[in-house]
Scaffold this active site. Structure first.
Site, PDB file in Angstrom:
ATOM      1  N   ASP A   1      -0.724   6.335   5.567  1.00 49.37           N
ATOM      2  CA  ASP A   1       0.167   5.880   6.641  1.00 49.37           C
ATOM      3  C   ASP A   1      -0.068   6.716   7.898  1.00 49.37           C
ATOM      4  OD1 ASP A   1       2.584   3.994   7.095  1.00 49.37           O
ATOM      5  OD2 ASP A   1       3.096   5.877   8.106  1.00 49.37           O
TER       6      ASP A   1
HETATM    7  C1  LIG Z   1      -3.641   5.734  16.534  1.00 46.56           C
HETATM    8  C2  LIG Z   1      -4.478   4.712  15.822  1.00 46.56           C
HETATM    9  C3  LIG Z   1      -3.963   3.946  14.781  1.00 46.56           C
HETATM   10  N1  LIG Z   1      -4.735   3.007  14.150  1.00 46.56           N
HETATM   11  C4  LIG Z   1      -4.198   2.187  13.047  1.00 46.56           C
HETATM   12  C5  LIG Z   1      -4.397   2.804  11.666  1.00 46.56           C
HETATM   13  C6  LIG Z   1      -3.433   1.997  10.820  1.00 46.56           C
HETATM   14  O1  LIG Z   1      -4.143   0.853  10.330  1.00 46.56           O
HETATM   15  C7  LIG Z   1      -2.345   1.559  11.812  1.00 46.56           C
HETATM   16  C8  LIG Z   1      -1.005   2.194  11.501  1.00 46.56           C
HETATM   17  O2  LIG Z   1      -0.312   1.418  10.562  1.00 46.56           O
HETATM   18  P1  LIG Z   1      -0.076   1.803   9.050  1.00 46.56           P
HETATM   19  O3  LIG Z   1       1.310   1.330   8.701  1.00 46.56           O
HETATM   20  O4  LIG Z   1      -0.405   3.244   8.811  1.00 46.56           O
HETATM   21  O5  LIG Z   1      -1.159   0.958   8.230  1.00 46.56           O
HETATM   22  P2  LIG Z   1      -1.436  -0.604   8.191  1.00 46.56           P
HETATM   23  O6  LIG Z   1      -0.155  -1.386   8.239  1.00 46.56           O
HETATM   24  O7  LIG Z   1      -2.486  -0.945   9.214  1.00 46.56           O
HETATM   25  O8  LIG Z   1      -2.135  -0.789   6.777  1.00 46.56           O
HETATM   26  P3  LIG Z   1      -1.520  -0.506   5.304  1.00 46.56           P
HETATM   27  O9  LIG Z   1      -0.075  -0.125   5.430  1.00 46.56           O
HETATM   28  O10 LIG Z   1      -1.715  -1.771   4.536  1.00 46.56           O
HETATM   29  O11 LIG Z   1      -2.367   0.618   4.772  1.00 46.56           O
HETATM   30  O12 LIG Z   1      -2.800   1.980  13.108  1.00 46.56           O
HETATM   31  C9  LIG Z   1      -6.060   2.808  14.527  1.00 46.56           C
HETATM   32  O13 LIG Z   1      -6.749   1.940  13.968  1.00 46.56           O
HETATM   33  N2  LIG Z   1      -6.579   3.576  15.530  1.00 46.56           N
HETATM   34  C10 LIG Z   1      -5.861   4.510  16.201  1.00 46.56           C
HETATM   35  O14 LIG Z   1      -6.409   5.178  17.113  1.00 46.56           O
END
Ligand SMILES: Cc1cn([C@H]2C[C@H](O)[C@@H](COP(=O)(O)OP(=O)(O)OP(=O)(O)O)O2)c(=O)[nH]c1=O
Length: 192
Positions: A69
């Site tokens: 997360d």
């Molecule tokens: C800050 C930042 C976040 N992110 C993404 C990572 C995570 O996928 C998302 C944060 O949401 P999360 O809730 O961590 O994850 P998710 O809903 O995408 O996937 P799952 O819960 O099924 O594992 O933001 C990037 O891709 N690049 C970035 O620079």
């Protein structure tokens, strides 16, 4: 043969694990992502990653399950994913010209134990004009990402400096994850 499962719907997390050329499945399940506001950012991301990993682990016993997360924290305020364009604008505007921290929590639920950890990375944004912010939102990139940006895409242009783990900002601190997977008993095959 040990079974490895990535408990995530994030294409970035999948890509980072695929880079290691190991065999794994992807399986995600919806979990409640509300958290106790009294928790610290590190505790929040470890708790949410653990919920994700445990939910999948219940359906796949005797497997190694990885949950993760990511949240963005600016001046002690937690930024998750933006609800809409106005929310994305407001998040990026707040991040403009400032330093924030990205916390990614990882939980590995193994047959015998569970390991949880988090990685904090500090990111500094350039001072951004309204025009730049709007052009960035037009790319569509902010919407499924914590803090409304993706460092690995067009969002790379917003970032002036980073102190920590780039892959953790993308959603999975891959290097520490592999080390902890080994500690949990998973044998890493370094083959294609
Ligand atoms: C800050 C930042 C976040 N992110 C993404 C990572 C995570 O996928 C998302 C944060 O949401 P999360 O809730 O961590 O994850 P998710 O809903 O995408 O996937 P799952 O819960 O099924 O594992 O933001 C990037 O891709 N690049 C970035 O620079």
């Amino acid at each position: 043969m040990q079974n490895l499962i990535l408990a995530s719907s994030s294409p970035r997390r999948k890509e980072l694990l695929e880079n290691l050329h190991i065999t794994f499945e992807v399986s995600s399940s919806d979990v409640d992502e509300n958290f106790d506001p009294a928790l610290t950012p590190g505790e929040i991301v470890m708790e949410l990653s653990s919920r994700k990993a445990r939910a999948v682990s219940m359906k796949h016993q005797n497997s190694f399950v990885i949950g993760a997360d990511t949240i963005v924290v600016l001046d002690e305020i937690v930024l998750g994913k933006p609800k809409d364009r106005a929310d994305a604008y407001s998040m990026i505007k707040k991040l403009s010209g400032k330093e924030h921290s990205v916390y990614t929590g990882v939980s590995i639920v193994a047959p015998e134990n569970e390991i949880k950890f988090y990685v904090k990375t500090d990111v500094v944004f350039w001072e951004l004009s309204d025009e730049e912010i709007n052009a960035y939102i037009d790319t569509g990139e902010p919407f499924d990402k914590a803090g409304a940006y993706g460092i690995q895409g067009f969002g790379s242009m917003l970032v002036k400096k980073i102190d920590g783990d780039y892959f953790s900002v993308m959603g999975l601190p891959i290097s520490k994850t592999v080390r902890e997977l080994r500690n949990a008993g998973y044998v890493m095959p370094f083959s294609k």
